[in-house]
Design a protein around this motif. Structure first.
Motif, mmCIF file in Angstrom:
data_model
loop_
_atom_site.group_PDB
_atom_site.id
_atom_site.type_symbol
_atom_site.label_atom_id
_atom_site.label_comp_id
_atom_site.label_asym_id
_atom_site.label_seq_id
_atom_site.Cartn_x
_atom_site.Cartn_y
_atom_site.Cartn_z
ATOM 1 N N VAL A 221 1.064 -1.287 0.038
ATOM 2 C CA VAL A 221 0.177 -0.111 -0.051
ATOM 3 C C VAL A 221 1.006 1.360 0.085
ATOM 4 C CG1 VAL A 221 -1.800 1.367 0.851
ATOM 5 C CG2 VAL A 221 -1.877 -1.265 1.171
ATOM 6 N N ASP A 222 0.862 2.025 -0.940
ATOM 7 C CA ASP A 222 1.249 3.560 -0.934
ATOM 8 C C ASP A 222 0.673 4.372 0.038
ATOM 9 O OD1 ASP A 222 2.382 5.837 -1.685
ATOM 10 O OD2 ASP A 222 2.178 5.762 -3.777
ATOM 11 N N ASP A 223 1.477 4.676 0.946
ATOM 12 C CA ASP A 223 0.861 5.523 2.114
ATOM 13 C C ASP A 223 1.355 7.054 2.055
ATOM 14 O OD1 ASP A 223 3.039 5.109 3.442
ATOM 15 O OD2 ASP A 223 2.274 4.593 5.355
ATOM 16 N N GLY A 224 1.612 7.320 0.809
ATOM 17 C CA GLY A 224 2.221 8.662 0.856
ATOM 18 C C GLY A 224 0.896 9.672 1.137
ATOM 19 N N ASN A 225 1.404 11.044 1.281
ATOM 20 C CA ASN A 225 0.127 11.706 1.642
ATOM 21 C C ASN A 225 -0.729 11.923 0.396
ATOM 22 O OD1 ASN A 225 1.529 12.238 3.913
ATOM 23 N ND2 ASN A 225 2.387 14.249 3.385
ATOM 24 N N GLY A 226 -0.315 11.874 -0.888
ATOM 25 C CA GLY A 226 -1.378 12.028 -1.957
ATOM 26 C C GLY A 226 -2.154 10.891 -2.001
ATOM 27 N N MET A 227 -1.899 9.755 -1.249
ATOM 28 C CA MET A 227 -2.864 8.691 -1.428
ATOM 29 C C MET A 227 -4.069 8.567 -0.292
ATOM 30 S SD MET A 227 -2.314 6.985 -3.926
ATOM 31 C CE MET A 227 -3.077 5.338 -3.478
ATOM 32 N N LEU A 228 -3.769 9.732 0.768
ATOM 33 C CA LEU A 228 -4.874 9.825 1.831
ATOM 34 C C LEU A 228 -5.972 9.851 1.601
ATOM 35 C CD1 LEU A 228 -2.819 11.680 4.700
ATOM 36 C CD2 LEU A 228 -3.733 9.199 4.720
ATOM 37 N N PRO A 229 -6.618 10.645 0.565
ATOM 38 C CA PRO A 229 -7.973 10.648 0.237
ATOM 39 C C PRO A 229 -8.608 9.376 -0.291
ATOM 40 C CG PRO A 229 -6.637 12.409 -0.949
ATOM 41 C CD PRO A 229 -5.889 11.523 -0.143
#
Lengths: 380, 350
Positions: A221-229
């Motif tokens: 899982v990419d949990d970078g900030n851009g993926m939060l939404p």
């Protein structure tokens, strides 16, 4: 073309236009049904419910192309339009109480549209009494847009996300279908009989590997900030893994692209070397699912991300049985970003959250060779 | 079909054509219970019979999809033989195909015992003079059998329904979603044209079906939505989603199923239904949980009504979340996680 010969053809066409994939044969079914007296039992009393029921049984199916919501919406619109037409033709005709009311006209007097915004107040609301001359809001023809009747229509819960719990479990069913692997332990009766038939006598038995269901899932899982939404859309999968509906399965985190380390799901600060994760994978059992935008949210691809992803996918592909990249960003937004390139390398194994695509990918056959990656196009 | 025949093939909710409350079994062991269909379901059934199309029934587990076929078979037999089938001793032709994860489409049509034939051929071929010692009197049977390939053939439910019928038989393909994802697609031709060929037989007698309008099978298919069904298959079926019965319908169903057993137990039944509703609502909202169905409710009530003492039963109902009612809760809620959620909810509200 007479309406008597082709009854309700306009309804059928309206449904087709709205996206239901109905075939002429299915229209013919309605004609046959009407011919046998179905659907018009209470026609005299201008009741459309029987017709609605018949059409629903004939045309609605548990599939996106025969969706019940499209059907109900179009049917409602159709009935409203027809009623209006009948009223216009025979204005005095008594409209009996319908069991399904027409779209309610706004009854509320508030909020009002400021008077200055409209040219003539009297024209808009001619029937209001003197004390109440302000115009009320009037329903406009937003044709094609579903109308939200209640506030609750806007509340999303995880069951309504594109990737529903059901889809997750369905696709897991497909992914872990049994494969023949390992030593040839099982007697293949059919092949043996065939061999006897060919040779004319019994020479030897034919053995084959036993079918076994031994798939394991690894989710990155990419949990970078851009993926939060997009995180709520992943929830059904995480839930399914946590309550062990999908198992054996393991979750890891990474940011933008996995480099030397992945990070534990429960304890995000704990790094796990990528080498160790790869070494534990099994080419005939491990299914890797990657959740990330692959740079779809960034217009100018970063060279470092591109090489990083490429190296990672090159290392990963020989170790797995199949690979699926779930990209929560819709596919039409990938153009011109790194996501389009990654989708190209992966040769169709990247999908957005469309249920049919996800299921199709889960069903993809497992080849005996190593997972195929397309070579990147050199000049970009 | 004549108008009268068309009229005959209709289903209607009727009190007369209902099996007794405790159920009856036909000679093949199938059970028939009273069934209270929903009006929409009645219409969908009649439409499917009139158009000669398979009807796909979906709905939550335990809402009575499978029972529809039994109810229809019972009613048709009642109409045809002018009386209750168990009294007349005559039943409607009714074939059930229970689909499992290993079912193949072919199984519903026929199976050919190739191994058996191979064994017979080897027996004949290797030592014909010693056959008498091995088989004794069966030698003649063996000789006859090996000459006729049809002897090795056995028909499946759909295969049987497509031949030698005098009326329209009922075929129930139960839980089609359990099978392989190709299974429904493999059945397309057979469901569409109602004919198939037995490739093992000689060409002049290997084709079965299609039946005439008066012997065309009534095909009912049920699915629990465990897997999505392919679109070409869906296109050929009529579809009805069997909703979960409403409170009033549930009360009627309970009346029909328990009859005199629930006389004077109104308080108990209504309290049980209240508890059931609460549990149903709770689990329905919870992703990943499955609310209990009608069949579970009936089990739950059976457990309560078997208790002779109504007072004890009521106190057990009140204590559903505690030790006392634990065995009852097990009849409705089947997983530990769900039980925990229900207990928390019931404990909090009581």
């Amino acid at each position: 073309m007479s309406t008597l010969q082709f009854p309700f053809l306009d309804l059928f066409e309206a449904l087709q236009r709205a996206g239901m994939k109905l075939s002429p044969e299915q229209y013919d079914l309605l004609r046959q049904a009407l011919g046998q007296g179905f659907g018009l039992e209470n026609w005299e009393r201008k009741n459309w419910d029987d017709l609605r029921q018949v059409c629903r049984v004939l045309w609605v199916k548990p599939s996106r192309n025969y969706d019940v919501r499209i059907f109900e919406r179009v049917f409602d619109q159709y009935v409203t339009a027809k009623r209006r037409k009948i009223q216009a033709l025979w204005p005095k005709a008594e409209e009996p109480e319908a069991s399904r009311p027409e779209q309610p006209q706004p009854q509320r007097r508030w909020p009002r549209v400021p008077p200055g915004k409209l040219p003539t107040i009297e024209e808009v609301a001619p029937e209001t009494d003197d004390a109440d001359k302000l115009p009320v809001s009037v329903q406009t023809g937003l044709e094609g847009l579903p109308e939200a009747k209640h506030d609750s229509d806007f509340v999303l819960n995880p069951c309504q996300m594109p990737l529903s719990q059901r889809t997750v479990l369905d696709s897991w069913q497909f992914m872990r279908r049994p494969l023949r692997e390992g030593l040839r332990h099982e007697l293949d009766v059919e092949a043996t009989i065939e061999r006897i038939a060919k040779a004319g006598y019994f020479s030897d038995v034919v053995m084959r590997p036993i079918k076994s269901k031994r798939a394991e899932l690894i989710v990155l899982v990419d949990d970078g900030n851009g993926m939060l939404p997009y995180r709520p859309a992943l929830k059904p999968l995480v839930d399914a893994i946590e309550v062990a509906q999908v198992r054996p399965a393991k979750l890891y985190r990474f940011t933008t692209y996995p480099d030397e380390y992945l990070y534990d799901w429960e304890q995000p600060t704990q790094a796990v070397p990528l080498d160790r994760v790869l070494a534990h994978m099994h080419t005939r059992r491990t299914i890797v699912l990657i959740w990330g935008d692959a740079g779809a949210n960034q217009l100018n691809p970063v060279e470092e991300h591109r090489t990083g992803l490429q190296i990672f996918l090159d290392r990963l592909s020989p170790c797995v049985r199949s690979l699926i990249w779930l990209n929560p960003v819709p596919a039409y937004r990938w153009g011109g970003t790194l996501a389009a390139e990654v989708a190209y390398w992966l040769d169709g194994r990247m999908t957005d959250l469309s249920v049919s695509q996800v299921l199709a990918l889960a069903k993809q056959p497992v080849s005996d060779d190593r997972l195929f990656l397309r070579a990147p196009v050199a000049s970009r | 079909m004549t108008l009268e025949e068309t009229k005959f093939y209709t289903y209607a909710e009727s009190d007369a054509a209902q099996p007794p409350a405790k159920g009856v079994r036909d000679p093949e062991g199938r059970e028939y219970f009273p069934y209270l269909p929903e009006p929409g379901l009645v219409k969908a059934l009649n439409l499917a019979m009139a158009l000669g199309r398979p009807l796909l029934l979906e709905g939550e587990p335990g809402c009575g999809k499978t029972r529809v076929a039994n109810a229809l078979a019972y009613q048709l037999a009642y109409k045809k033989f002018k009386g209750k089938p168990e009294k007349k001793g005559k039943w409607w032709n009714f074939y059930i195909w229970n689909v499992t994860s290993t079912s193949r489409a072919q199984d519903g049509l026929y199976t050919f015992d190739a191994v058996g034939r191979l064994r017979d051929a080897q027996l004949m071929g290797t030592a014909p003079e010693r056959l008498q010692d091995f088989l004794g009197d069966e030698v003649e049977d063996l000789k006859k059998r090996i000459k006729d390939k049809a002897e090795y053939l056995s028909y499946g439910p759909l295969g049987k329904a497509l031949q030698n019928q005098t009326d329209r038989p009922i075929v129930l393909i139960d839980e089609i979603d359990k099978a392989d994802s190709d299974f429904p697609n493999d059945l397309l031709l057979e469901l569409d044209e109602l004919r198939f060929t037995v490739s093992e037989l000689d060409q002049d007698n290997n084709s079965i079906g299609p039946p005439t309008d008066t012997t065309k099978p009534i095909v009912l298919i049920t699915s629990n939505r465990e897997k999505p069904l392919p679109e070409p298959f869906l296109r050929r079926c009529l579809y009805y989603y069997v909703p979960f019965p409403k409170r009033r319908k549930l009360e009627e169903i309970i009346q029909k199923r328990f009859e005199e057993k629930v006389v004077d137990k109104d308080e108990l039944v209504s309290l049980a239904l209240d508890k059931f509703d609460a549990i149903y609502d709770l689990l329905d909202r919870q992703p990943g949980s499955r609310p209990p169905g009608t069949s579970e409710l009936l089990e739950f009530l059976t457990a309560l009504i078997e208790d002779d003492d109504t007072e004890t039963a009521i106190s057990e109902l009140h204590n559903l979340a505690n030790e006392e009612g634990a065995y009852l809760l097990g009849a409705l809620v089947k997983t530990q996680a769900d039980q925990r959620a229900v207990k928390e909810q019931l404990g909090a509200s009581s």
